[in-house]
Design a protein around this motif. Structure first.
Motif, PDB file in Angstrom:
ATOM      1  N   GLU A   1      -6.829   6.248   6.227  1.00 61.63           N
ATOM      2  CA  GLU A   1      -5.882   7.227   6.786  1.00 61.63           C
ATOM      3  C   GLU A   1      -5.812   8.499   5.944  1.00 61.63           C
ATOM      4  O   GLU A   1      -4.731   9.017   5.652  1.00 61.63           O
ATOM      5  CB  GLU A   1      -4.473   6.631   6.887  1.00 61.63           C
ATOM      6  CG  GLU A   1      -4.373   5.535   7.914  1.00 61.63           C
ATOM      7  CD  GLU A   1      -2.958   4.969   7.998  1.00 61.63           C
ATOM      8  OE1 GLU A   1      -2.087   5.373   7.216  1.00 61.63           O
ATOM      9  OE2 GLU A   1      -2.741   4.113   8.862  1.00 61.63           O
TER      10      GLU A   1
ATOM     11  N   TRP B   1       0.853  -1.205   0.000  1.00 59.85           N
ATOM     12  CA  TRP B   1       0.000   0.000   0.000  1.00 59.85           C
ATOM     13  C   TRP B   1       0.887   1.254   0.000  1.00 59.85           C
ATOM     14  O   TRP B   1       0.552   2.263  -0.611  1.00 59.85           O
ATOM     15  CB  TRP B   1      -0.901   0.002   1.238  1.00 59.85           C
ATOM     16  CG  TRP B   1      -1.837   1.168   1.328  1.00 59.85           C
ATOM     17  CD1 TRP B   1      -3.040   1.301   0.695  1.00 59.85           C
ATOM     18  CD2 TRP B   1      -1.656   2.356   2.101  1.00 59.85           C
ATOM     19  NE1 TRP B   1      -3.607   2.509   1.031  1.00 59.85           N
ATOM     20  CE2 TRP B   1      -2.782   3.172   1.888  1.00 59.85           C
ATOM     21  CE3 TRP B   1      -0.647   2.818   2.951  1.00 59.85           C
ATOM     22  CZ2 TRP B   1      -2.939   4.420   2.493  1.00 59.85           C
ATOM     23  CZ3 TRP B   1      -0.793   4.059   3.557  1.00 59.85           C
ATOM     24  CH2 TRP B   1      -1.935   4.848   3.324  1.00 59.85           C
TER      25      TRP B   1
ATOM     26  N   ASP C   1       5.356   8.895   9.065  1.00 60.24           N
ATOM     27  CA  ASP C   1       5.994   7.576   8.949  1.00 60.24           C
ATOM     28  C   ASP C   1       6.746   7.454   7.620  1.00 60.24           C
ATOM     29  O   ASP C   1       6.173   7.702   6.556  1.00 60.24           O
ATOM     30  CB  ASP C   1       4.935   6.468   9.017  1.00 60.24           C
ATOM     31  CG  ASP C   1       4.392   6.286  10.430  1.00 60.24           C
ATOM     32  OD1 ASP C   1       4.936   6.897  11.365  1.00 60.24           O
ATOM     33  OD2 ASP C   1       3.417   5.523  10.578  1.00 60.24           O
TER      34      ASP C   1
ATOM     35  N   ASN D   1       1.657  11.138   4.878  1.00 61.19           N
ATOM     36  CA  ASN D   1       1.116   9.818   4.620  1.00 61.19           C
ATOM     37  C   ASN D   1       1.129   9.573   3.115  1.00 61.19           C
ATOM     38  O   ASN D   1       1.256  10.508   2.329  1.00 61.19           O
ATOM     39  CB  ASN D   1      -0.290   9.685   5.213  1.00 61.19           C
ATOM     40  CG  ASN D   1      -0.616   8.235   5.542  1.00 61.19           C
ATOM     41  OD1 ASN D   1       0.263   7.373   5.550  1.00 61.19           O
ATOM     42  ND2 ASN D   1      -1.878   7.967   5.795  1.00 61.19           N
TER      43      ASN D   1
ATOM     44  N   GLU E   1      -1.295  10.849  11.759  1.00 58.90           N
ATOM     45  CA  GLU E   1      -1.216  11.359  10.386  1.00 58.90           C
ATOM     46  C   GLU E   1      -1.947  12.700  10.247  1.00 58.90           C
ATOM     47  O   GLU E   1      -1.557  13.531   9.421  1.00 58.90           O
ATOM     48  CB  GLU E   1      -1.795  10.345   9.393  1.00 58.90           C
ATOM     49  CG  GLU E   1      -0.922   9.118   9.148  1.00 58.90           C
ATOM     50  CD  GLU E   1      -1.173   7.976  10.130  1.00 58.90           C
ATOM     51  OE1 GLU E   1      -1.902   8.193  11.129  1.00 58.90           O
ATOM     52  OE2 GLU E   1      -0.639   6.874   9.915  1.00 58.90           O
TER      53      GLU E   1
HETATM   54 CA    CA Z   1       1.851   5.844   6.344  1.00 56.63          CA
END
Ligand code: CA
Length: 747
Positions: free
Chosen positions: A541, A355, A650, A609, A593
């Protein structure tokens, strides 16, 4: 003092205007520009990368990290911590997925044994953190610890003070482990600790060999002391050994350690990677390997800080997915299958979530490191053979995480590039086709959840008990387009026709009223109430502002739905203009996020993100590609730094880093499995990609500077290019791309 400061400022300003801070000094050893600490200043509520300082070889089977967090804590090393508890062999892709097969080694003095009593204060000032070498001074024990890696082993060197209480603790961790004393220089053990995604028989077998015989052994099993002698073992929940030494001041003890997912015997075979245990020789070999891998892309005409950011990103982009294969006694490539628990022939890689990484990490491998990706693709074919599915999130086996069926993108892009081994193409094509029509019985993010709906009504409805339905549908549509490319290439025209038609199904979720992608019910009605600021629910997200752009394969089609190029551009502009407001009611709390989007001060643009990371490049489909040039430079300069807080969210196994690597080169793969790269704004005045086929891509950007971020003109092999696109096929032939940079944008 005041005068001096003013003088320095004036000099800096002068220097700033004559050379823009650019440094033409060539990069000699790219590995020396990497800081493995970038992204480590993170925690549960706010991520500046959520990385740890992995000391490892590129794609190495085992990484090592200093461990500041408690056993089992996903935040294994956090920059703000004061103490180190051990040096952990780790396979962790992300704190959210956590670790498996981990154990640790820690030099100590005195009565220290378990992770609380043995932790030692340290300072970042007495720490060196490189990919090929990590070193730290453990103040409470007066011991310097150094680590250097091979692919499946490592050499550690502990320099002790004068003491008859020196020792090394080997901690096999809890939730099922064992230790064994083999002789007075060698111990072995195993750990079965994991976070899921493993068969019943999973274990990591490790061996540890010391350069000097130990004089005594202590063993602790499940909190109790246990007597253990040569040839004896202790097996239970949590097993630890402490090996005692008498040391002189400055005496180094070298520790060679290796592991295997297959057997202890194989772990000993893997230990041979350390040769005769010469720390400096292993370190030099590790650094040479990193220089070779990082040096495939040479950059020049930038600032020191830009070099550091670039190579720190390239390091992250060449760590994952990791090798899970080993080389047996006959020299054969074999792997412990995290899918069926057997030892099987052939390659296997793991610890990546497609993903994230389908977007630009795998396209980077296909351009710069195709021979490595060829082995990864062979591993994907093995995953299908061993489990009936391609992985979506593997660590080490199938894990329930995220959405989509983006293995189709990863597999298709490699086939379209001619990277995939010939003998695996048919299997992988079959795997992609079958993955469209089923979902893994235990891991619902593997295969396609909601395929029955998608394949009949053309979308996964929002009222059928399947969450994140818009995200799933849009990604399935793009994935179908990817498979269609392969079908066409292989001559399966009927399949290609069917898949292409399916790839249009993104249109079913477009809401003309809001010009956004919106959840839709089984009966065809759009989800209501609707807020474009609502995270999660029909999206993953992200919100409608982020997910509407997930039409990688038909940007013109999306623009048309929005009312044409101008409306499309206005919608893109809006993402940056709308304030960073949010609705977190789906989660019930503000996920990290969301915070990362807010603090970036770019409206609702969420670079922290992955879903929106290609969005800026969509300006290349409008009449204002200069906006892509402006925003990509803005993101490179504001959201990436070679510092512990250097990422804006991240990092996610190389994806956020690969974005920077591509963007710094001046282009980006908006649609993997296509031949196109969208052009942004090159960061360096010079960059050369040394392709594996022996050819080179030479990129120059004359007049480049922070102000001169707009492209005045572009030439490819001497020919003027007016469209803001490059093609992978032309770069793979070797190409010279010349940009003329300027401060005024051109329409
Ligand atoms: Ca992420």
């Amino acid at each position: 003092m005041k005068k001096l400061a003013a003088f320095i400022l004036a000099t800096a300003a002068l220097c700033g205007c004559c050379c823009d801070g650019a440094d033409d000094k060539p990069v000699l050893r790219p590995s020396e520009y990497v800081s493995t600490l970038v992204g480590t200043q993170s925690d549960y509520s706010f991520s500046t990368g959520n990385t740890y300082p992995a000391v490892a070889l590129p794609w190495g089977m085992n990484f090592w990290t200093p461990q500041t967090g408690k056993m089992g804590d996903g935040w294994a090393y956090t920059y703000g911590s004061h103490t180190i508890r051990g040096f952990k062999q780790t396979h962790q892709p992300s704190p959210w997925i956590n670790d498996y097969g981990q154990f640790s080694i820690m030099p100590v003095r005195g009565g220290a044994f378990d992770e609380e009593s043995r932790q030692s204060w340290f300072s970042h000032q007495s720490e060196q953190a490189h990919p090929y070498f990590y070193s730290v001074y453990l103040a409470d024990h007066d011991i310097r610890a150094e680590i250097t890696p091979t692919e499946r082993a490592a050499v550690m060197r502990f320099t002790f003070p004068e003491s008859d209480e020196s020792a090394v603790v080997v901690d096999a961790f809890d939730r099922g482990s064992g230790v064994r004393v083999i002789d007075d220089c060698t111990v072995a053990g195993f750990t079965t600790r994991n976070s899921g995604g493993v068969p019943e028989n999973f274990a990591n077998y490790f061996v540890v060999r010391f350069s000097k015989p130990f004089e005594g052994v202590e063993c602790r099993l499940d909190g109790k002391n246990k007597t253990i002698g040569e040839g004896e073992e202790a097996v239970g929940g949590h097993a630890l050994l402490k090996l005692h030494f008498n040391t002189k001041r400055g005496e180094p003890i070298t520790v060679c350690t290796a592991s295997s997912f297959i057997s202890e015997e194989q772990a000993f075979r893997n230990l041979r990677e350390t040769g005769d245990g010469d720390f400096d020789a292993v370190r030099e070999a590790a650094q040479r390997r990193w220089d070779e891998v990082l040096g495939r892309i040479e950059v020049g005409g930038g600032t020191e800080e830009q070099y550091r950011t670039f190579y720190s990103c390239l390091y992250r982009a060449t760590l994952f997915p990791r090798k899970l294969f080993e080389i047996d006694g006959e020299g054969k490539i074999v792997h412990y299958s995290p899918y069926n628990g057997e030892v099987c022939d052939g390659y296997m890689y793991t610890d990546t979530g497609f993903w994230d990484t389908f977007r630009s990490l795998f396209p980077l491998l296909n351009l710069v490191y195709p021979s490595e990706n060829a082995k990864m693709q062979a591993g994907l074919a093995n995953t299908y053979r061993e489990s009936g599915f391609l992985p979506e999130w593997a660590s080490p086996g199938h894990r329930g995480c995220m959405v989509g069926n983006n293995s189709a993108s990863v597999v298709s892009d490699a086939i379209m590039c001619g990277v995939t081994p010939e003998e695996d193409v048919a299997t992988l094509y079959e795997a992609m086709l079958s993955g469209r029509m089923k979902v893994h019985p235990e891991v619902s993010s593997t295969g396609r959840l909601g395929h029955e709906y998608y394949n009949t009504i053309g979308y996964v409805p929002c009222d059928a008990g399947i969450n994140e339905s818009v995200a799933r549908s849009l990604e399935y549509a793009y994935d179908d387009w990817c498979i269609a490319q392969v079908a066409e290439k292989l001559g399966y025209d009927e399949d290609a026709k069917m898949l292409k038609a399916a790839s249009d199904s993104y249109k079913n979720l477009f809401d003309v009223e809001t010009k956004l992608m919106r959840g839709r019910k089984v009966n065809g009605e759009f989800q209501s109430p609707f807020s474009p600021y609502k995270w999660g629910d029909a999206y993953t997200e992200g919100n409608a502002w982020h997910y509407t752009w997930s039409v990688f394969h038909d940007v013109d089609g999306l623009a048309e739905l929005m009312g044409g190029k101008e409306d499309f551009e206005r919608m893109l502009d809006s993402v940056f203009v709308v304030p960073p407001i949010y609705d977190d009611s789906y989660y019930g709390f503000r996920i990290h996020e969301i915070t990362e989007m807010q603090v970036a001060d770019m409206g609702n643009y969420a670079h922290g993100n992955q879903p929106a990371q290609h969005m800026i490049y969509l300006y290349d489909w409008t009449d204002s590609p200069y906006k892509a040039q402006w925003w990509t430079r803005e993101v490179m300069e504001r959201l990436y730094r070679p510092k512990p807080d250097g990422y804006c969210g991240d990092e996610d196994n190389g994806q956020t880093s690969a974005w920077y690597v591509f963007s710094a080169l001046g282009f980006y793969p908006v649609c993997p499995a296509s031949d196109d790269y969208a052009v942004g704004s090159p960061l360096f005045r010079r960059a050369t990609i040394h392709l594996e086929n022996g050819r080179e891509v030479k990129i120059t950007a004359r007049g480049n500077s922070p102000e001169n971020r707009y492209i005045g003109s572009m030439r490819v092999d001497g020919k003027r290019r007016t469209e803001p696109f490059l093609h992978r096929s032309e770069l793979l032939d070797g190409a010279e791309v010349k940009f003329e940079m300027q401060s005024q944008y051109k329409k």
